[in-house]
Design a protein around this motif. Structure first.
Motif, PDB file in Angstrom:
ATOM      1  N   ARG A 216       0.813  -1.214   0.000  1.00 30.95           N
ATOM      2  CA  ARG A 216       0.000   0.000   0.000  1.00 30.95           C
ATOM      3  C   ARG A 216       0.852   1.273   0.000  1.00 30.95           C
ATOM      4  N   ASP A 217       1.956   1.239   0.716  1.00 26.25           N
ATOM      5  CA  ASP A 217       2.804   2.427   0.796  1.00 26.25           C
ATOM      6  C   ASP A 217       3.868   2.468  -0.301  1.00 26.25           C
ATOM      7  N   GLN A 218       3.954   1.410  -1.104  1.00 28.48           N
ATOM      8  CA  GLN A 218       4.980   1.349  -2.159  1.00 28.48           C
ATOM      9  C   GLN A 218       4.422   1.600  -3.558  1.00 28.48           C
ATOM     10  N   ILE A 219       3.111   1.375  -3.760  1.00 32.23           N
ATOM     11  CA  ILE A 219       2.542   1.594  -5.088  1.00 32.23           C
ATOM     12  C   ILE A 219       1.653   2.829  -5.078  1.00 32.23           C
ATOM     13  N   ASP A 220       1.558   3.451  -6.237  1.00 27.92           N
ATOM     14  CA  ASP A 220       0.835   4.730  -6.349  1.00 27.92           C
ATOM     15  C   ASP A 220      -0.649   4.560  -6.634  1.00 27.92           C
ATOM     16  N   GLY A 221      -1.028   3.440  -7.254  1.00 27.67           N
ATOM     17  CA  GLY A 221      -2.428   3.263  -7.591  1.00 27.67           C
ATOM     18  C   GLY A 221      -2.690   1.946  -8.275  1.00 27.67           C
ATOM     19  N   VAL A 222      -3.956   1.754  -8.638  1.00 23.88           N
ATOM     20  CA  VAL A 222      -4.406   0.533  -9.312  1.00 23.88           C
ATOM     21  C   VAL A 222      -5.076   0.935 -10.622  1.00 23.88           C
ATOM     22  N   ILE A 223      -4.735   0.236 -11.688  1.00 27.59           N
ATOM     23  CA  ILE A 223      -5.416   0.418 -12.971  1.00 27.59           C
ATOM     24  C   ILE A 223      -6.359  -0.744 -13.194  1.00 27.59           C
ATOM     25  N   ASP A 224      -7.635  -0.432 -13.356  1.00 26.58           N
ATOM     26  CA  ASP A 224      -8.632  -1.423 -13.773  1.00 26.58           C
ATOM     27  C   ASP A 224      -8.639  -1.424 -15.299  1.00 26.58           C
ATOM     28  N   ALA A 225      -8.106  -2.494 -15.891  1.00 26.82           N
ATOM     29  CA  ALA A 225      -7.991  -2.578 -17.352  1.00 26.82           C
ATOM     30  C   ALA A 225      -8.904  -3.678 -17.885  1.00 26.82           C
ATOM     31  N   THR A 226      -9.539  -3.408 -19.017  1.00 28.11           N
ATOM     32  CA  THR A 226     -10.478  -4.358 -19.614  1.00 28.11           C
ATOM     33  C   THR A 226     -10.108  -4.610 -21.070  1.00 28.11           C
ATOM     34  N   PHE A 227      -9.855  -5.888 -21.401  1.00 24.47           N
ATOM     35  CA  PHE A 227      -9.647  -6.272 -22.791  1.00 24.47           C
ATOM     36  C   PHE A 227     -11.001  -6.444 -23.468  1.00 24.47           C
ATOM     37  N   ALA A 228     -11.164  -5.776 -24.604  1.00 20.36           N
ATOM     38  CA  ALA A 228     -12.370  -5.942 -25.429  1.00 20.36           C
ATOM     39  C   ALA A 228     -11.903  -6.067 -26.874  1.00 20.36           C
ATOM     40  N   PHE A 229     -12.322  -7.109 -27.549  1.00 19.72           N
ATOM     41  CA  PHE A 229     -11.805  -7.400 -28.886  1.00 19.72           C
ATOM     42  C   PHE A 229     -12.850  -7.134 -29.952  1.00 19.72           C
ATOM     43  N   GLU A 230     -12.413  -6.550 -31.050  1.00 15.53           N
ATOM     44  CA  GLU A 230     -13.239  -6.431 -32.248  1.00 15.53           C
ATOM     45  C   GLU A 230     -12.806  -7.556 -33.194  1.00 15.53           C
ATOM     46  N   GLY A 231     -13.763  -8.383 -33.602  1.00 15.05           N
ATOM     47  CA  GLY A 231     -13.418  -9.532 -34.430  1.00 15.05           C
ATOM     48  C   GLY A 231     -13.022 -10.711 -33.562  1.00 15.05           C
ATOM     49  N   GLU A 232     -12.221 -11.618 -34.120  1.00 15.58           N
ATOM     50  CA  GLU A 232     -11.823 -12.820 -33.394  1.00 15.58           C
ATOM     51  C   GLU A 232     -10.887 -12.473 -32.240  1.00 15.58           C
ATOM     52  N   HIS A 233     -10.861 -13.360 -31.254  1.00 12.59           N
ATOM     53  CA  HIS A 233      -9.889 -13.211 -30.183  1.00 12.59           C
ATOM     54  C   HIS A 233      -8.551 -13.746 -30.674  1.00 12.59           C
ATOM     55  N   PRO A 234      -7.459 -13.019 -30.429  1.00 16.18           N
ATOM     56  CA  PRO A 234      -6.154 -13.504 -30.899  1.00 16.18           C
ATOM     57  C   PRO A 234      -5.712 -14.735 -30.124  1.00 16.18           C
ATOM     58  N   ASN A 235      -4.965 -15.614 -30.785  1.00 17.13           N
ATOM     59  CA  ASN A 235      -4.334 -16.722 -30.084  1.00 17.13           C
ATOM     60  C   ASN A 235      -2.914 -16.908 -30.592  1.00 17.13           C
ATOM     61  N   MET A 236      -2.135 -17.672 -29.853  1.00 18.56           N
ATOM     62  CA  MET A 236      -0.709 -17.800 -30.133  1.00 18.56           C
ATOM     63  C   MET A 236      -0.426 -18.377 -31.513  1.00 18.56           C
ATOM     64  N   SER A 237      -1.133 -19.452 -31.890  1.00 15.64           N
ATOM     65  CA  SER A 237      -0.837 -20.109 -33.165  1.00 15.64           C
ATOM     66  C   SER A 237      -1.106 -19.186 -34.355  1.00 15.64           C
ATOM     67  N   LYS A 238      -2.220 -18.430 -34.299  1.00 16.21           N
ATOM     68  CA  LYS A 238      -2.520 -17.509 -35.396  1.00 16.21           C
ATOM     69  C   LYS A 238      -1.563 -16.316 -35.413  1.00 16.21           C
ATOM     70  N   SER A 239      -1.126 -15.899 -34.227  1.00 19.51           N
ATOM     71  CA  SER A 239      -0.161 -14.809 -34.168  1.00 19.51           C
ATOM     72  C   SER A 239       1.155 -15.223 -34.821  1.00 19.51           C
ATOM     73  N   LEU A 240       1.625 -16.411 -34.489  1.00 13.19           N
ATOM     74  CA  LEU A 240       2.901 -16.885 -35.029  1.00 13.19           C
ATOM     75  C   LEU A 240       2.853 -17.071 -36.536  1.00 13.19           C
ATOM     76  N   SER A 241       1.685 -17.492 -37.051  1.00 13.93           N
ATOM     77  CA  SER A 241       1.573 -17.741 -38.494  1.00 13.93           C
ATOM     78  C   SER A 241       1.019 -16.543 -39.263  1.00 13.93           C
ATOM     79  N   ARG A 242       0.963 -15.375 -38.604  1.00 13.15           N
ATOM     80  CA  ARG A 242       0.570 -14.102 -39.225  1.00 13.15           C
ATOM     81  C   ARG A 242      -0.858 -14.131 -39.778  1.00 13.15           C
ATOM     82  N   LYS A 243      -1.792 -14.679 -39.012  1.00 20.82           N
ATOM     83  CA  LYS A 243      -3.162 -14.839 -39.501  1.00 20.82           C
ATOM     84  C   LYS A 243      -4.194 -14.158 -38.610  1.00 20.82           C
ATOM     85  N   LEU A 244      -3.789 -13.164 -37.840  1.00 16.18           N
ATOM     86  CA  LEU A 244      -4.751 -12.464 -36.998  1.00 16.18           C
ATOM     87  C   LEU A 244      -5.528 -11.432 -37.809  1.00 16.18           C
ATOM     88  N   SER A 245      -6.810 -11.326 -37.489  1.00 12.17           N
ATOM     89  CA  SER A 245      -7.655 -10.316 -38.113  1.00 12.17           C
ATOM     90  C   SER A 245      -8.579  -9.767 -37.032  1.00 12.17           C
TER      91      SER A 245
END
Length: 380
Positions: A216-245
């Motif tokens: 509590r005394d060492q950090i300045d704050g908390v970020i509430d972050a939300t992932f929201a995707f347009e289109g398909e959700h990315p995955n490792m295999s498609k990322s590696l083979s350059r097929k994300l859309s």
């Protein structure tokens, strides 16, 4: 998919892993050499390790955006410059880590090398990645709370002494969302009278409350972050083979630490309410994705092109190393055999670790009842 297409995908994936692995290897060597400084000056060691780590961690945005083809946008509030921050974020895909690094890479030095995360301990044993993140002070847990409580408290106190800014990432859901786990989570909420979430898993509180109270005394704050995707959700295999859309949107809200409650129960309630609001936000996204994203544009950060100079410099050093090693292998039989053995062991370890860790965790799944299984066998 034809044979030629599979071969192409395999080549692209192997080449990308070669680039990332090569950069990571050089960082590993640099971190090991810097260990001689650690007993005398921990801050200097952290600075060197973080600087080297940035060259490797930028590989996440490279894999997601420039190589994979996913567009990234960040919206909402930013923490003040040079802050120490805890991030709580939903966990939907095996590429969430790359999206988080895309966010951090746009903060400038010492990021993304200043990224930290709380992760399962099996990741620590992945050659190159695991060792590298260990020196970057990632927190690894076994999911045995009695053991993890001591480990996290010790690691949190140690990280709290850092003079460098950092962002510590926590996925409170504890595992990636799958249809089976989502159904189990909803059943759990109904049974216990908790809010039923349409798009998220019900969060776990222990790691969050421990970190928030210990640091509590060492950090300045908390970020509430939300992932929201347009289109398909990315995955490792498609990322590696350059097929994300797709487009990866990260929506952020910053809370100064003095705005958060101090007690354990109050922190649990804060995180529960945060997850309910996050679920409602994703409901809005799914209802009309185009309208929602259009409304968010006014909160979008200025998207500067990322600089991969350090990453490719590390790859270049690795290539020079390979050339030198190849010459030594040609002239010396012992070195040739040693390199062959080490290479085989390393690749087996890498493949085994990836297979173990790419699959969603089984934490939270119901274990089969031995008595029920026995009765079924007798009935059969």
């Amino acid at each position: 998919m034809g044979v030629a297409s599979k071969l192409k995908d395999g080549f692209l994936s192997a080449f990308c892993l070669f680039l990332i692995g090569g950069a990571g290897f050089v960082v590993n060597v640099g971190q090991l050499l810097a260990l001689v400084i650690l007993p005398f000056d921990r801050h200097l060691f952290r600075s060197i390790s973080t600087w080297l780590g940035s060259g490797f961690m930028i590989a996440g945005p490279f894999l997601l955006e420039d190589w994979g083809g996913c567009k990234f946008s960040a919206y909402g509030e930013q923490a003040p410059p040079d802050s120490k921050v805890l991030i709580v974020v939903n966990h939907g895909t095996d590429m969430d880590w790359a999206g988080g690094l895309s966010y951090l890479a746009r903060l400038g030095e010492p990021f993304p090398g200043g990224a930290k995360a709380i992760a399962k301990d099996t990741l620590m044993y992945i050659p190159i990645f695991g060792w590298l993140t260990y020196f970057l002070e990632f927190m690894y847990v076994k999911r045995d709370w009695e053991s993890d409580k001591k480990t996290l408290t010790k690691q949190a106190n140690q990280l709290g002494t850092s003079r460098l800014p950092f962002y510590l990432c926590l996925f409170p859901e504890g595992t990636r969302k799958t249809p089976k786990k989502h159904a189990q989570s909803q059943e759990f909420c109904k049974k216990n009278g908790y809010p039923v979430l349409n798009n998220l898993l019900y969060p776990r509180f222990k790691a969050f409350t421990l970190i928030a109270m210990t640091m509590r005394d060492q950090i300045d704050g908390v970020i509430d972050a939300t992932f929201a995707f347009e289109g398909e959700h990315p995955n490792m295999s498609k990322s590696l083979s350059r097929k994300l859309s797709c487009r990866c949107n990260l929506i952020c809200q910053y809370h100064p630490m003095n705005e958060l409650p101090e007690g354990e129960e109050e922190l649990e309630e804060w995180l529960r309410n945060t997850w309910v609001k996050k679920d409602a936000l994703l409901d809005e996204v799914l209802k009309d994705q185009e309208a929602f994203c259009s409304k968010q544009r006014k909160y979008e950060w200025k998207q500067e092109p990322l600089d991969y100079t350090k990453f490719f410099a590390l790859v270049g050093v690795f290539c020079f190393f390979l050339v030198g090693l190849s010459v030594l292998m040609i002239v010396n039989k012992i070195i040739r055999r040693g390199v062959l053995v080490i290479s085989v062991i390393t690749w087996v370890a890498v493949v085994a670790a990836l297979v173990i860790n790419i699959r969603p965790s089984k934490v939270g799944e119901k274990k089969p009842d031995p008595e029920t299984s026995s009765r079924r066998k007798k009935a059969d």
